[in-house]
Motif scaffolding. Structure first.
Motif, short mmCIF file in Angstrom:
data_model
loop_
_atom_site.label_atom_id
_atom_site.label_comp_id
_atom_site.label_asym_id
_atom_site.label_seq_id
_atom_site.Cartn_x
_atom_site.Cartn_y
_atom_site.Cartn_z
N ILE A 76 10.02 98.25 46.66
CA ILE A 76 10.43 96.87 46.94
C ILE A 76 9.41 96.18 47.82
O ILE A 76 9.05 95.02 47.59
CB ILE A 76 11.84 96.85 47.56
N VAL A 77 8.91 96.89 48.84
CA VAL A 77 7.87 96.31 49.69
C VAL A 77 6.61 96.03 48.88
O VAL A 77 5.92 95.02 49.09
CB VAL A 77 7.56 97.24 50.88
N ALA A 78 6.32 96.90 47.91
CA ALA A 78 5.15 96.70 47.04
C ALA A 78 5.40 95.65 45.98
O ALA A 78 4.48 95.30 45.22
CB ALA A 78 4.77 98.02 46.38
N GLU A 79 6.65 95.14 45.90
CA GLU A 79 7.05 94.14 44.92
C GLU A 79 6.96 94.67 43.49
O GLU A 79 6.77 93.92 42.54
CB GLU A 79 6.25 92.84 45.09
N VAL A 80 7.09 95.98 43.36
CA VAL A 80 7.19 96.61 42.03
C VAL A 80 8.62 96.46 41.51
O VAL A 80 8.85 96.33 40.31
CB VAL A 80 6.80 98.10 42.11
N VAL A 81 9.59 96.48 42.44
CA VAL A 81 11.00 96.32 42.12
C VAL A 81 11.54 95.15 42.93
O VAL A 81 11.20 95.01 44.12
CB VAL A 81 11.78 97.61 42.45
N LEU A 82 12.37 94.31 42.30
CA LEU A 82 12.98 93.18 42.99
C LEU A 82 14.39 93.53 43.42
O LEU A 82 15.15 94.15 42.66
CB LEU A 82 13.00 91.95 42.08
N PRO A 83 14.80 93.14 44.63
CA PRO A 83 16.15 93.48 45.10
C PRO A 83 17.21 92.60 44.45
O PRO A 83 16.94 91.50 43.98
CB PRO A 83 16.06 93.20 46.61
N ASP A 84 18.46 93.11 44.42
CA ASP A 84 19.60 92.31 43.97
C ASP A 84 20.09 91.38 45.06
O ASP A 84 20.65 90.32 44.77
CB ASP A 84 20.75 93.23 43.54
N ARG A 85 19.91 91.80 46.29
CA ARG A 85 20.35 90.99 47.43
C ARG A 85 19.26 90.98 48.49
O ARG A 85 18.47 91.91 48.59
CB ARG A 85 21.64 91.55 48.04
#
Length: 248
Positions: A76-85
């Protein structure tokens, strides 16, 4: 490279929902359904209400049992995965060493992969040309330049990945467990390079189960349990709490 005390990473109320039977996320329509906001059978929160900030030059160690959200947080920090919240703000670029094969193409040669991966991370061809010999020398892989990447061993893949990523000028370094693969001598070589980057003022976000490595590099720790940060404190305090919990 950021030079003020303004945080380079701010994670605010982040949550990430997965389904156990598949990693497919809910569809667009579900996002507007009140019922869909509740956890359904078979779903779980990989991360839940995670908040913290990181200042320039800090070295953060992330600890916890397997499956508690450490690698997910790194992605998530790498912006490979986007959070739901929640939200994630990263000031400056990141140099991610998260997965051995990340950014590499199996059928391309080692040489072509160096140019491709470094280029994808923002290096110009001129910059790659200037750094190429140092990258290959560091990776100790000169005899395999024209070998397809897919034929390399796991240890060799780590060598070339670290050699490329550690040449990037990004202010934030993300390192997952991948350095656990490979021989001890090369791992020590990588660690000396990490120490060099830290002396240069880089920020380190480091996921590991190795207590010695965490104490060596990090001054602060995040302890994750069931996707939540249960302790954010100096690294020695975090490791002591984690050891006490796992000993029970």
């Amino acid at each position: 490279m950021p030079t003020t005390d303004e945080p380079v990473i701010v994670v605010d109320g982040v949550g990430l929902l997965y389904r156990r039977n598949r990693l497919a996320r809910r569809n667009f329509k579900d996002l507007f359904s009140r019922a869909a906001r509740r956890t359904r059978p078979g779903e779980f929160w990989a991360l839940r209400d995670v908040s913290f900030s990181v200042r320039p030059g800090e070295a953060i160690g992330v600890v916890g049992r397997n499956g508690q959200g450490k690698s997910t947080l790194l992605k998530i920090v790498a912006e490979v995965v986007l959070p739901d919240r929640g939200t994630v703000s990263v000031r400056g670029g990141v140099a991610p060493l998260i997965e051995i094969t990340g950014g590499f193409v199996a059928d391309l040669s080692v040489r072509d992969n160096v140019y491709l991966t470094a280029g994808l991370h923002g290096m110009s061809k001129r910059e790659i040309d200037a750094s190429f010999d140092e990258i290959i020398e560091f990776a100790e892989i000169g005899d395999f330049l024209d070998t397809p990447y897919k034929h390399l061993s796991s240890g060799m893949k780590v060598r070339i990945a670290f050699a490329v990523i550690s040449r990037l000028e990004e202010p934030i370094i993300l390192v997952d467990e991948v350095l656990a693969v490979g021989d001890r001598a090369f791992r020590e070589k990588c660690y000396e390079r990490i120490e060099e980057l830290l002396r240069d003022g880089r920020t380190l976000f480091f996921v590991s189960h190795n207590e010695g490595d965490l104490r060596r590099f990090c001054t602060r720790g995040l302890y994750l349990e069931k996707g939540e940060v249960i302790l954010d404190a100096p690294i020695d305090e975090v490791l002591d709490a984690y050891k006490a919990a796992t000993a029970r």
